[in-house]
Design a protein around this motif. Structure first.
Motif, PDB file in Angstrom:
ATOM      1  N   PHE A   1      -3.070   8.771  -4.202  1.00 51.88           N
ATOM      2  CA  PHE A   1      -2.829   9.407  -2.916  1.00 51.88           C
ATOM      3  C   PHE A   1      -2.943   8.392  -1.798  1.00 51.88           C
ATOM      4  CE2 PHE A   1      -2.317  12.936  -0.251  1.00 51.88           C
ATOM      5  CZ  PHE A   1      -3.153  12.778   0.828  1.00 51.88           C
TER       6      PHE A   1
ATOM      7  N   GLU B   1       1.770   4.272  -3.204  1.00 55.16           N
ATOM      8  CA  GLU B   1       1.743   5.736  -3.145  1.00 55.16           C
ATOM      9  C   GLU B   1       2.993   6.341  -3.747  1.00 55.16           C
ATOM     10  OE1 GLU B   1       1.102   7.029   0.822  1.00 55.16           O
ATOM     11  OE2 GLU B   1      -0.645   5.751   1.097  1.00 55.16           O
ATOM     12  N   GLN B   2       4.063   5.541  -3.837  1.00 53.17           N
ATOM     13  CA  GLN B   2       5.310   6.095  -4.353  1.00 53.17           C
ATOM     14  C   GLN B   2       5.467   5.849  -5.851  1.00 53.17           C
ATOM     15  OE1 GLN B   2       7.374   7.212  -1.779  1.00 53.17           O
ATOM     16  NE2 GLN B   2       5.830   6.570  -0.312  1.00 53.17           N
ATOM     17  N   ASN B   3       4.632   4.976  -6.412  1.00 49.81           N
ATOM     18  CA  ASN B   3       4.790   4.632  -7.830  1.00 49.81           C
ATOM     19  C   ASN B   3       3.601   5.132  -8.610  1.00 49.81           C
ATOM     20  OD1 ASN B   3       7.189   3.043  -7.528  1.00 49.81           O
ATOM     21  ND2 ASN B   3       5.919   1.511  -6.550  1.00 49.81           N
TER      22      ASN B   3
ATOM     23  N   GLU C   1       0.828  -1.218   0.000  1.00 51.62           N
ATOM     24  CA  GLU C   1       0.000   0.000   0.000  1.00 51.62           C
ATOM     25  C   GLU C   1       0.852   1.254   0.000  1.00 51.62           C
ATOM     26  OE1 GLU C   1      -2.924  -0.116   3.046  1.00 51.62           O
ATOM     27  OE2 GLU C   1      -3.911  -1.860   2.177  1.00 51.62           O
ATOM     28  N   LYS C   2       1.916   1.269   0.810  1.00 48.40           N
ATOM     29  CA  LYS C   2       2.789   2.431   0.807  1.00 48.40           C
ATOM     30  C   LYS C   2       3.547   2.487  -0.507  1.00 48.40           C
ATOM     31  CE  LYS C   2       4.901   5.728   3.228  1.00 48.40           C
ATOM     32  NZ  LYS C   2       4.246   6.829   3.931  1.00 48.40           N
TER      33      LYS C   2
END
Lengths: 320, 392, 185
Positions: free
Chosen positions: B317, B49-51, B45-46
């Motif tokens: 987001f 958000e970065q990709n 999940e994190k």
């Protein structure tokens, strides 16, 4: 032949140590091949011709693995127990009515001693699980003894019924009688069924492999064993397979005769029973311990009692 | 003896993936149970958000091996809604064909695993042999046995030509004849039925209040099948029945899955016959949103929910995945009450656990020190550790 | 197959017809909360922490019938923390959003209304740090047992760095503005 040579041959070649171990490995191969073919697989293929050396390779591999003893258990007991089981089954093998030394290994009452020796490994499993000091070991050991309470009585009754008919506790007498009257197998059909099921339970194979239920308690009593001790336990299991089947073959299927005919007859009859047991392994799921106890006492025990009564009736009416 | 604490997992032969169930038992009866997940935790999940969205496509597919297409479908449906694009009909058909093939191979895998849990290895070998037929079809279609990578925003990447369609039909027909055998096993095979009947009973009310989904709920009589209830992809144009059983035990769940196999074959045949000609994809924009989307898909294990909060850039987001097995865990803990210890593997197997789906979320740091190790450092560390140990 | 094409993003609410029987019913039953319809079969409700339980109870037990909790999403929108309760009915989805202040992220638990949310709330507590009063067991669910306390990975101020190849480098920088925790290794 020289007496000493005969004794040495019987103790070490046939039915002694090396011969029996070789037969045990052969029985393992037959079992795995039958199991695989029923499941549309091929089984062992590459070690030796048609994979016949695979069981030997497994034992060699086990012997070369690291041997770990749990820190909290008694070292003596933990190491001694596999050897005790192996010794018990090997001694039972020597009591089979085969080989050249019938004067030594055949005496009235040897059937009882055979059954006692074949029951020892179960107690050893319990002690082995207990001394493992792991949850899975203790649980498996307790289940092994609970299973003993389920199948042992019907099994003993079933195996002793032909003895009743023969009028003797001597294994060679029983096999001689059933060899000379082949139709007695039909009279003993109930006992034969109960004995086969009881043997499968004694060997702790599916559908009765509750003590060693792999998906529930990992390995049961043998969970903490590894390396050489596990190799000995594995060999004991295979040996009991052969000895148990040979006992049933000599009681119900007419024994092995004498002289040189013993070897092929032994192979054919023992492996017939091994074949039946392998098919049973492939065709059923594992039972739960309470289902097994219910099944034994509701069906197996009455069946063997019925068989017992039937034989008594036959004897009284002087038919047999 | 008093109450004994047993821990099943994270390593145990009954589990195909690491999860930890701890039980308190009294002899052979279970008094209470608790679950602990997180052993296959990878920070997805994190990571999402970065990709950006296209990179996220690869991430979602690898949430799980067996239900990879399900996660990919939910993701693609959510992002397409945020991007305001609609894939062409032919692409929807191809997506559904791959989805149903995935359901086939997942249920066949499960039947084998369930049989193995009760020691019935013969059925295990048979069902996995039949599963190979489905894997061959999938490999022919997509080039891979799992992780098909057939979805892209706005459509699919590969088409199904006439020859492939004929091959699929032939193989499905042969497979369908074999499937009746598994339904027979569940209804007539005594040793199998004895281990599954009345094990892990979940009543209908418990199933709905504890949030069970998929075949776990359908085995307890709850009529919930997302393909019929909701309108997504192309399922509203296909005729099929939802398989419901009333008994609520592990055997009912087995029968539901065995019947769903037959239904999936029916669906695939209809899809191949009705597939229209046309494009297989439309162009998609780089950015999505702003939008908040909830996408639901009927994965083989139940309802898979993906939540996307797009803020108008090319990265999500917030992204949340709720895999069906996580929803089944409270129901499983309820099933353990008053069960035998011997029934533990059967109960765990009957919810069809896919622990990799359950465990995604957040970051990648390492244990005691709170620092991260790169892969190279981890390898060096482990080499040093083993070298030290052998010297001792 | 035209449902996806009728989506509209949040900003252009004016284009979505707000007249809908279910929407009207929702507005009647939930006076304090704002209810909007995002698209066909997707509804959204905004509420406050004090009214949360009443709203959830009404949505579940009234004739609106959202009896199934799909999941609970914990989020950090940069300025505030919050949770979204995604409730479902057969084909309808209603998301209930509630925001909490950063310095006191506390919410009442919904396990009394939806027993299934016991694991979802535990996960939100683990990764975003919102405490749920009355929850039976708020221990760690997915993070490792020795994960440092008060470090919530899914908050926006928790970052990690990657080198040129995209591989996370050693050391994670956590800047928690509220408690001024700086962990740099």
């Amino acid at each position: 032949m020289n007496e000493t040579l005969q004794v040495l041959f019987s103790l070490f070649i046939f039915p002694g140590l090396f011969g029996m171990v070789a037969l045990a490995l052969l029985a393992d191969w037959v079992d795995r091949k039958v199991y695989a073919r029923v499941q549309q697989r091929v089984g062992p293929m590459y070690t030796g011709k048609a994979g016949i050396l695979q069981p030997l390779a497994d034992v060699i591999k086990l012997l070369s693995k690291e041997d770990i003893t749990p820190g909290e258990s008694s070292k003596f007991m933990f190491n001694f127990l596999p050897l005790a089981a192996f010794a018990a089954v090997m001694s039972a093998a020597l009591l089979l009515p085969i080989g050249f030394l019938n004067a030594y290994n055949s005496f009235p009452g040897d059937l009882l001693i055979m059954l006692y020796l074949l029951g020892l490994p179960t107690i050893v499993y319990f002690l082995a699980g207990w001394h493992s000091h792991s949850y899975f070991g203790i649980f498996g050991g307790v289940r092994a003894v609970t299973q003993l309470f389920a199948y042992e009585v019907p099994f003993l009754l079933a195996v002793l019924t032909p003895a009743l008919l023969t009028g003797s506790w001597q294994l060679s007498e029983i096999s001689r009688l059933s060899a000379s009257h082949p139709l007695y197998l039909l009279a003993h059909l109930l006992a034969f069924t109960v004995a086969i099921l009881g043997l499968q339970a004694k060997l702790e194979r599916v559908p009765f492999d509750i003590p060693e239920a792999e998906t529930e308690i990992v390995g049961g009593p043998t969970t903490e064993y590894s390396g050489r001790k596990l190799a000995v336990l594995h060999l004991t299991h295979e040996l009991m397979f052969v000895v148990g089947s040979a006992t049933l073959a000599s009681i119900f299927l007419g024994g092995f005769g004498s002289g040189l005919w013993q070897f092929p007859l032994f192979l054919v009859k023992t492996f017939a029973i091994i074949f039946i047991l392998s098919l049973m392994r492939a065709a059923a799921a594992r039972m739960r311990i309470d289902q097994l106890i219910e099944f034994s006492w509701k069906y197996l025990a009455p069946m063997s009692c019925l068989q017992f009564l039937f034989i008594i009736v036959l004897k009284v009416l002087e038919i047999a | 003896m008093g109450l004994v604490n047993i821990a099943v997992g994270p390593q145990h032969p009954a589990l195909k993936e690491p999860i930890n169930f701890s039980f308190q038992t009294d002899g052979e009866r279970i008094v209470s149970a608790d679950a602990r997940i997180g052993y296959a935790h990878r920070g997805i999940e994190k990571g999402m958000e970065q990709n950006n969205y296209v990179q996220g496509l690869f991430l979602t597919e690898r949430i799980c091996g067996i239900c990879s297409h399900a996660h990919s479908m939910s993701y693609v449906m959510a992002v397409e809604e945020a991007m305001k694009i609609e894939p062409p009909k032919r692409a929807q058909y191809i997506r559904c064909i791959v989805g149903e093939l995935e359901r086939l191979h997942s249920h066949l895998l499960w039947i084998g695993v369930a049989a193995h849990e009760v020691g019935f290895d013969t059925v295990f070998m048979y069902s996995w042999k039949d599963r190979e037929v489905v894997m061959d079809i999938l490999e022919r279609l997509s080039g891979n046995r799992v992780n098909y990578a057939i979805n892209i925003f706005g459509g699919v990447k590969r088409d199904i030509d006439a020859e492939q369609a004929k091959d699929i039909l032939k193989k499905i027909e042969k497979l369908e004849k074999r499937l009746q055998y598994y339904i027979d096993i569940g209804e007539h095979e005594p040793s199998f039925v004895a281990r599954f009947k009345d094990v892990g009973v979940l009543t209908s009310e418990q199933a709905s209040s504890l949030g069970a989904v998929g075949p776990t709920a359908r085995g307890s009589g709850v009529t919930v099948d997302h393909r019929k209830d909701d309108i997504f992809a192309i399922y509203h144009e296909i005729d099929f029945t939802v398989c419901i059983e009333q008994a609520g035990d592990a055997l009912a769940r087995y029968i539901v899955r065995a019947r769903e196999l037959v239904e999936s074959c029916k669906i695939i045949r209809q899809l191949l016959e009705k597939m229209p000609e046309g494009e297989i994809k439309v162009k998609h924009p780089r950015k999505a949103g702003p939008a908040e989307v909830v996408a639901r898909y009927e994965a083989p294990r139940g309802e898979d929910v993906h939540y996307l909060w797009a803020d108008g850039s090319d990265k999500p987001f917030r992204y949340k995945v709720r895999a069906p097995t996580l929803a089944a865990i409270p129901a499983t803990l309820e099933m353990f009450k008053n069960a035998h210890v011997a029934d533990i593997p059967v109960i765990i197997a009957s919810i069809d656990p896919c622990i990799s789906c359950t465990d995604r979320a957040i970051a990648l740091t390492d244990s005691r020190t709170g620092s991260t190790m790169s892969w190279k450092e981890l390898r060096d560390f482990s080499n040093r550790w083993y070298a030290d140990r052998s010297r001792r | 197959m035209t449902d996806i094409s009728s989506t509209t993003p949040a900003v252009q609410e004016a284009h979505v017809p707000q007249t809908d029987a279910l929407l009207e019913r929702m507005k009647t039953l939930l006076p304090g909360a704002t209810a909007v319809k995002r698209r066909d079969r997707r509804y959204e409700v905004d509420t406050t922490p004090e009214q949360l339980l009443t709203v959830l109870e009404t949505l579940k037990s009234s004739d609106l019938g959202f009896g199934f909790v799909c999941t609970i999403v914990g989020f950090d929108d940069g300025t505030q923390l919050g949770t979204k309760y995604i409730l479902g009915d057969k084909a309808l989805v209603c998301s209930v959003t509630v925001r909490v202040p950063n310095d006191n992220p506390v919410l009442p638990t919904s396990t009394g209304i939806f027993p299934a949310s016991v694991l979802y709330e535990r996960e939100v507590h683990d990764v975003v740090g919102i405490r749920f009063t009355g929850h039976p067991n708020l221990s760690r669910l997915i993070l490792a047992d020795d994960w440092p306390e008060a470090v919530y990975p899914l908050r926006k101020d928790y970052q990690f760095f990657k080198d040129e190849a995209g591989i996370p480098v050693k050391g994670c920088l956590l800047v928690d503005t509220a408690n001024k925790i700086q962990i740099k290794k």
